[in-house]
Every structure is written in structure tokens, then in C-alpha cells.
Design a protein around this motif. Sequence first.
Motif, PDB file in Angstrom:
ATOM      1  N   TYR A  65       0.979  -1.289   0.184  1.00 58.63           N
ATOM      2  CA  TYR A  65       0.562  -0.248  -0.256  1.00 58.63           C
ATOM      3  C   TYR A  65       0.526   0.820  -0.023  1.00 58.63           C
ATOM      4  O   TYR A  65       0.958   2.104  -0.958  1.00 58.63           O
TER       5      TYR A  65
ATOM      6  N   LYS B 169       3.784   1.604  -0.882  1.00 60.91           N
ATOM      7  CA  LYS B 169       4.534   1.311  -2.334  1.00 60.91           C
ATOM      8  C   LYS B 169       3.344   2.091  -3.025  1.00 60.91           C
ATOM      9  O   LYS B 169       3.985   2.585  -4.047  1.00 60.91           O
ATOM     10  N   GLU B 170       2.402   2.087  -3.314  1.00 64.36           N
ATOM     11  CA  GLU B 170       1.403   2.100  -3.989  1.00 64.36           C
ATOM     12  C   GLU B 170       1.514   3.734  -4.126  1.00 64.36           C
ATOM     13  O   GLU B 170       1.390   4.086  -5.651  1.00 64.36           O
TER      14      GLU B 170
ATOM     15  N   GLU C 155       4.475   5.146  -5.923  1.00 61.75           N
ATOM     16  CA  GLU C 155       4.030   5.509  -7.029  1.00 61.75           C
ATOM     17  C   GLU C 155       3.201   6.213  -7.901  1.00 61.75           C
ATOM     18  O   GLU C 155       3.593   6.654  -8.530  1.00 61.75           O
ATOM     19  N   ASP C 156       2.118   6.262  -6.660  1.00 66.17           N
ATOM     20  CA  ASP C 156       1.448   7.185  -7.381  1.00 66.17           C
ATOM     21  C   ASP C 156       1.604   8.752  -7.371  1.00 66.17           C
ATOM     22  O   ASP C 156       2.058   9.410  -8.572  1.00 66.17           O
TER      23      ASP C 156
ATOM     24  N   ARG D 178      -3.672   1.216 -16.182  1.00 62.18           N
ATOM     25  CA  ARG D 178      -3.362   1.603 -15.405  1.00 62.18           C
ATOM     26  C   ARG D 178      -4.070   3.014 -15.236  1.00 62.18           C
ATOM     27  O   ARG D 178      -5.149   3.141 -14.361  1.00 62.18           O
TER      28      ARG D 178
ATOM     29  N   ASN E 288      -8.229   2.716 -12.823  1.00 64.54           N
ATOM     30  CA  ASN E 288      -8.385   3.432 -11.893  1.00 64.54           C
ATOM     31  C   ASN E 288     -10.187   3.767 -12.162  1.00 64.54           C
ATOM     32  O   ASN E 288     -10.459   3.979 -11.689  1.00 64.54           O
TER      33      ASN E 288
ATOM     34  N   GLY F 128      -7.209   5.600  -0.648  1.00 64.24           N
ATOM     35  CA  GLY F 128      -5.415   5.515  -1.515  1.00 64.24           C
ATOM     36  C   GLY F 128      -5.165   6.711  -1.654  1.00 64.24           C
ATOM     37  O   GLY F 128      -5.834   7.255  -0.514  1.00 64.24           O
TER      38      GLY F 128
END
Length: 469
Positions: free
Chosen positions: A300, A302-303, A306-307, A370, A374, A434
Amino acid sequence: MKWKLTGRYLLSIVLVVILVVVINIVTLIGLFLIEINTGKPIFHSREISAERFTRNFDHYITAGNGNIDVTEKGKEKLDQKNAWIQIVDENGKEVYGYKLPKAVKKKYTPLETINRYKYKEEDILATVFAGGKTVNNREYSYFVGFSDPNINKYVFTFDIESILHNFKVGILTFLLIDSLIAFFIGYLFSKRLTSPLNSLIDGIKRLANKDYSVNYQPKGIYKDVFYNVNYLSTELTANEKERKKLDHMREEWLANISHDIKTPLASIQGYAEMMKNKEYHFSLDEMREYADIIEKKALYMKEVMEDLNLTTRLKNKELMLNKKEVNIVTVLRNIVIDILNDARYANRHIEFEVEQEKVEVEVEEILIRRALHNLIYNAIVHNDENVKITVRIEKKARPHIVIKDNGKGIRKEDLDKIFDRYYRGTNTGEVHKGSGLGMAIAKDVIKAHDGDIEMKSMVGMGTTIHIYL
């Protein structure tokens, strides 16, 4: 600054006036000297002056049989000039006359001859000019009188040195007076011209100091400038509002993300401390369970990172797209399958509709996957479990993807912000929190592929997203 601008304007006007006056004086003097040296009339409109006419009249005086006479051509010239002529010998006695007034004398003393040449004859109401001619070794003088009231002569004496001195003083006085007049007129005009400029300068300073309440009445010669300053003020005001809104959203987002990251970090730290503590003896299954939790929390985090990295690169246009031909139908179908294979969403109702099985597009597959993921994911997490989601693709002028749901819908005030960075919908459950960048990333990816995205929604009726690649 105001007086500096006005002073420069005044100085320029005074210098221009002085320059024009000097040029005019030099030009007049030059033309006057040319007329004197060449004998050609420049300043007067008459074909030939009365004095020059008199001096050249000797060509029409003749002598025959011992008598002095004037040719017929000479008489015509005199008639044209409305003039008369009197010729006298060396003793001042008249020997010839033509159209003489009654008051003209028949004999003159030398002094009378001189005075007659110098001064106007008041008793005969004529201006007289004198000339001379030698005939048969005898000297004759002649007087030509002009009855035209516009013809006059004045005899004066002068001292060159005194004239030059007076000329210098006069020129300096003239320039001084002209400069003062120019200064006064220039001051009036400069106040009228520089006052709006000073107002504009003050307005620009206020804009530079982030005071965007500048508003002028567009009028006068600077009307367009005032209009553009007002337009700039309006644009800066709008940008400032947008910046404040973005800053507020960013602050809220940072607070939320900080809170969201602290939670998995606390879990990771807690389980790690328990696993490290020698007092606890965990079974292999418990160790694997804790490791699974730690892995999910780390993924989570890491996500989120990255975002953050992706949205920054997209915003700054630093992302190089590695495009290639892909079948967008296959890509979209795999995304739907992957979502339904997720245990959390296995019971969701997603329909996939397609008119043809192959629609080729040139895209960066990872990024497009991606973005589309989303958008579909957003329709899931913001609605109840019984929502129906339809994903449709069709080939028109360009590939057209539709993601439609019959869920809660989005309020208009939220719809305007749905693609903003850092915005997270209010309907998202705790489990699905998120980074808040998913929709912004989706829009930026589609724009980076020269595509378009539109969202329409109505509260209680659902949401429809149109994507054109």
C-alpha cells in the motif's frame, strides 16, 4: 517616479520646440541670403519688385533727334504697373514725362532729388524709385512713380555690430520665451498624458505585490492598456483562488496521506517488534500471517509513492511514452477480469460490451492499463455492492470507451473537482482509501496520449465516463 516621468516628457517637448525654432530661424536667414545674392524673389509673390523694375527700365529709354523718349513697349510696362515716369537731365530739369501727376515738379535741386529717392512723395500719393542712363555722353536720371498703395519703401541706417548684438540678445530672448511657453503647455499635456501612466504603474506595482483588486475604467488613449491590466488582474485573481484551493486540497491530502501511512507503518512496526521479541514464540502459520499483513501494508505504501512519482512526472511532462500497437479490446477485457478475480470485488456486477474484437491503438500499454483500471476501480469503491457497471468499447472516428454505472452519482460541486490532484471522494470506504491521485493520473495519462475524457453524473442516477483515444 511620477516626477521623473513628467520631467522627461517636459524636457523632450522643450528640446523639440527649441530645435524647431532654431531650424526655422536658420532656414529663414538662409533663404534671405539666397535672395540677396541671387536676386531671385523667394518671399514675395510679385514677379518682379518695383525697385528692380525701375533699375531695368533704362532699356526702354531711347534718344532720337536730340530728344529723350520711351519706347511703346516701355509705356505698356508702365501701364501694366499703373506707374508714371519722369526723366531729368544733369541739372535736374525735366526732359520727358509720361502720365505725370499734376503735383510733380519740373526741376529739382540735388537735395530734392536725393530726398525724392529716399522718401515717399506724400503730395502725389506715389512711391518713387530712381534710375539713371547715359545717352550721347550725357547723364540722365529718371523717376518711376507707383500709385499702388501696396508698394512702399523705407530707408533706414544701421550699425552691423549693434545689429549682431541685438540679434543675439533677441534670439536668446525669443528662445527663452518659447521655452517657457513650451514648458507650460508641455506641463499641461504631460499631466494629462502621464497621469494615466502613473496610475498604470501603481496598478502594476500592486499586481506585483499580489494585490489583485486592480480595476480601471478603460478610457482615453490608454484604453486598451487599461483593459489588458483589468484582464490580467482578473486572471491573476482566478489563479490565486485556484492556487489557494489547490494548497488547501494539498494540505488536506497530506494530512490524510500522513494518517493513512502512519496506520500501516504502525502495523508493520508492531508486528516486527513482536516477531523480534524473544518472549513471544509464534508458530509458522502465525509468522506467515504477520508477514502477509506486513507485505500488504508495504505494498500500500509503495502504491502511494508510485502514484506521487507518476503524477509529478505527468504534470511536468517528463514521462517518455513508449508507444506500440495494442488491441485495446483485449487490454480492457483483461482489466475487467483482473478486478472480478479480486476476492473483494468477486460479487460485483460488471458487464463488458464490445462491437468488434479488435481495435488497434498506439499507446503506452502499462499507463493506459493503469488509467482504465483507476476509472473502473473508482466506480466500484464509490458505490454500493449492488451497483451495475457497464464497460463498452466501440470504434468510431477514433476508439470510444464508455464506463457507466447506476450508482449514487456525484454532486456538481464534487464533479468539478473529481480530476483534481489530491482530491478523494467522500463516499470512499475505509478499506479503499488510496493516494487520492488515481483520477488525476487517469486524466493525465489520457491527455498524454492526445485523448479526451468527459464525465457526466447525476445524483441518484449514476455516472458515465467517455474516453476518446
